[in-house]
Design a protein around this motif. Structure first.
Motif, short mmCIF file in Angstrom:
data_model
loop_
_atom_site.label_atom_id
_atom_site.label_comp_id
_atom_site.label_asym_id
_atom_site.label_seq_id
_atom_site.Cartn_x
_atom_site.Cartn_y
_atom_site.Cartn_z
N VAL A 1 2.24 3.68 -22.62
CA VAL A 1 2.36 2.87 -21.92
C VAL A 1 1.01 2.17 -22.60
CG1 VAL A 1 3.71 2.92 -20.12
CG2 VAL A 1 0.49 2.76 -20.17
N PRO A 2 1.01 0.44 -22.79
CA PRO A 2 0.13 -0.45 -22.99
C PRO A 2 -1.72 -0.19 -22.57
CG PRO A 2 2.16 -1.64 -22.87
CD PRO A 2 2.64 -0.45 -22.12
N GLU A 3 -2.16 -0.49 -23.30
CA GLU A 3 -3.81 -0.45 -22.99
C GLU A 3 -3.35 -1.45 -21.87
OE1 GLU A 3 -7.66 -1.19 -24.03
OE2 GLU A 3 -6.49 -1.48 -25.40
N GLY A 4 -4.89 -0.68 -20.38
CA GLY A 4 -4.45 -1.39 -19.42
C GLY A 4 -3.41 -0.94 -17.95
N VAL A 5 -2.75 -0.46 -18.87
CA VAL A 5 -1.15 -0.03 -16.90
C VAL A 5 -1.81 1.61 -16.87
CG1 VAL A 5 1.09 0.72 -17.58
CG2 VAL A 5 0.83 -1.29 -19.02
N GLU A 6 -1.91 1.34 -15.54
CA GLU A 6 -1.99 2.71 -14.80
C GLU A 6 -1.09 3.60 -14.52
OE1 GLU A 6 -5.20 4.42 -11.73
OE2 GLU A 6 -5.24 2.50 -12.16
N MET A 7 -1.03 3.80 -15.30
CA MET A 7 0.11 4.93 -14.01
C MET A 7 0.29 6.10 -12.68
SD MET A 7 3.17 3.58 -15.70
CE MET A 7 4.72 4.93 -15.54
N ILE A 8 0.64 6.00 -11.13
CA ILE A 8 0.31 7.32 -10.67
C ILE A 8 1.40 7.06 -10.01
CG2 ILE A 8 -2.06 5.44 -10.16
CD1 ILE A 8 -0.77 4.23 -7.90
N ARG A 9 0.95 8.53 -9.47
CA ARG A 9 2.83 9.03 -8.22
C ARG A 9 2.29 8.48 -7.10
NH1 ARG A 9 4.52 15.55 -8.85
NH2 ARG A 9 5.95 14.75 -7.21
N TRP A 10 3.74 7.96 -6.78
CA TRP A 10 3.53 7.90 -5.14
C TRP A 10 4.79 7.80 -4.96
CZ3 TRP A 10 4.31 2.56 -2.63
CH2 TRP A 10 4.87 2.35 -0.71
N ASP A 11 5.61 8.95 -3.71
CA ASP A 11 6.77 8.84 -3.62
C ASP A 11 7.39 8.55 -2.37
OD1 ASP A 11 5.71 10.81 -1.73
OD2 ASP A 11 6.98 12.64 -2.70
N MET A 12 6.95 7.67 -2.10
CA MET A 12 6.74 7.14 -0.72
C MET A 12 7.38 7.83 0.43
SD MET A 12 9.13 3.40 -1.70
CE MET A 12 8.94 2.68 -3.70
N ASP A 13 6.88 8.75 0.20
CA ASP A 13 6.48 9.82 1.45
C ASP A 13 5.71 9.05 2.65
OD1 ASP A 13 4.70 10.67 0.24
OD2 ASP A 13 4.99 13.03 0.99
N GLY A 14 4.56 8.51 2.63
CA GLY A 14 3.50 8.07 3.39
C GLY A 14 3.07 7.20 2.91
N PRO A 15 1.77 6.83 3.84
CA PRO A 15 1.09 5.35 3.46
C PRO A 15 0.92 5.09 1.45
CG PRO A 15 -0.19 6.29 5.14
CD PRO A 15 1.24 7.59 4.36
N ALA A 16 0.76 4.28 0.20
CA ALA A 16 0.71 4.35 -0.73
C ALA A 16 -0.46 4.65 -0.67
CB ALA A 16 0.48 2.82 -1.05
N PRO A 17 -1.13 5.21 -1.95
CA PRO A 17 -2.30 5.75 -1.89
C PRO A 17 -3.00 4.69 -2.41
CG PRO A 17 -1.10 6.34 -4.15
CD PRO A 17 -0.96 5.31 -3.18
N VAL A 18 -3.04 2.94 -3.44
CA VAL A 18 -3.44 2.73 -3.98
C VAL A 18 -3.79 1.11 -1.91
CG1 VAL A 18 -4.30 3.44 -5.60
CG2 VAL A 18 -2.55 1.67 -5.73
N ASP A 19 -4.53 -0.71 -2.26
CA ASP A 19 -3.63 -1.24 -1.58
C ASP A 19 -3.25 -2.71 -2.40
OD1 ASP A 19 -5.24 -0.78 0.79
OD2 ASP A 19 -7.03 -1.75 -1.18
#
Length: 307
Positions: A21-39
């Motif tokens: 992905v382009p520079e500046g794009v951060e890919m994170i894992r979240w399967d929506m089984d609980g609160p998000a890991p970031v704001d």
């Protein structure tokens, strides 16, 4: 690039398929089984299976876009927090779902379930069954799946009639409106349901709809289970007057031992219309396009719910 874009995927497979992905794009894992890991997550991709309930966890995070992996979005508004932009996965599942519709049509028309039952008992059971060639096919729901299905039917020498919510003319020919169904059903030998589920289409296939079909007609449902009134379908299926090919049911999953499983004139697949090897690469391409749109400040594709 000073812009930072956060994109979440529910698993590693989709992230891997997206590739670099382009520079500046951060890919994170979240399967929506609980609160998000970031704001904040710019593009949050929901899980493919499990219904819309996980979307309620978006309450803990701000988003630019909530990206579904399904075409249908019935039930989403009951769980999606207000003020969100939500896109469906149009372009991802149409080909696979049309393929499965074709498989159900061909299997039922050519007696494949009967041959499988006979061969499992070690029995040679030749028989003559109905062709798809020369049959009159009514496609109810002329969106992406309906169009893809007609393209696949083209080589089978069947006659196709198109039906959508609103009558119109297209490059493919006349598209009839829902209000014309009573006049069209008596001539239909095969009916394929590919409509979205909403107030207008819930139980649209009721006792009157089925009674209007000719004897031995085949009804194939690749839409949502609740498009068909199950009790009305069972009443016709028990007598053997009509045949059914179902990728979706109401209820779903169909409970173990349900009567529909016991009827030889009903062929059931477990809601796998989009579940093929075509899904992940096409979903990755859609997500990558959405990332590019976000970076360019462009509108997102496939937006079906907006504030």
């Amino acid at each position: 690039m000073s812009q930072r874009l956060v994109v979440s995927t529910p698993g590693n497979a989709l992230r891997t398929m997206v590739g670099e992905v382009p520079e500046g794009v951060e890919m994170i894992r979240w399967d929506m089984d609980g609160p998000a890991p970031v704001d904040h997550i710019d593009i949050a991709v929901g899980p493919y299976m499990g219904g819309p309930e996980p979307l309620a966890h978006l309450e803990t995070v701000t988003t630019q876009l909530v990206q579904s992996q399904s075409i249908g979005y019935d039930g989403v508004t009951g769980y999606l927090p207000s003020g969100r932009v939500f896109a469906n996965a149009a372009s991802v599942h149409e080909a696979s779902t049309a393929e499965l519709a074709m498989a159900l049509i061909l299997a039922v028309q050519r007696g494949i379930p009967d041959f499988v039952r006979a061969s499992s008992q070690g029995t040679w059971a030749p028989a003559r069954y109905a062709s798809l060639a020369d049959r009159r096919v009514l496609i109810v729901g002329y969106g992406g799946i309906g169009v893809a299905l007609e393209e696949r039917l083209d080589g089978f020498e069947a006659s196709v009639t198109r039906v959508a919510r609103t009558a119109r003319d297209s490059s493919a020919g006349r598209i009839h409106g829902f209000d014309e169904l009573p006049a069209l059903l008596p001539d239909a030998e095969i009916v394929v349901l590919a409509v979205p589920l909403n107030d207008e289409t819930t139980y649209m296939v009721d006792a009157a709809f089925l009674a209007a079909l000719p004897d031995d007609a085949l009804v194939v449902n690749v839409a949502r289970g609740a498009v068909i009134d199950t009790d009305a379908m069972l009443a016709e299926a028990r007598t053997g007057r009509l045949r059914f090919g179902l990728d979706v049911t109401d209820p779903e999953p169909l409970p173990e031992g349900h009567e529909l499983f016991t009827l030889d004139n009903v062929l059931i697949s477990p809601h796998v219309g989009g579940a093929s090897t075509a899904m992940l690469p096409r979903m990755a391409k859609l997500l990558r396009r959405q990332i590019d749109h976000a970076l360019a400040g462009e509108s997102f594709e496939n937006v079906v719910i907006r504030p």
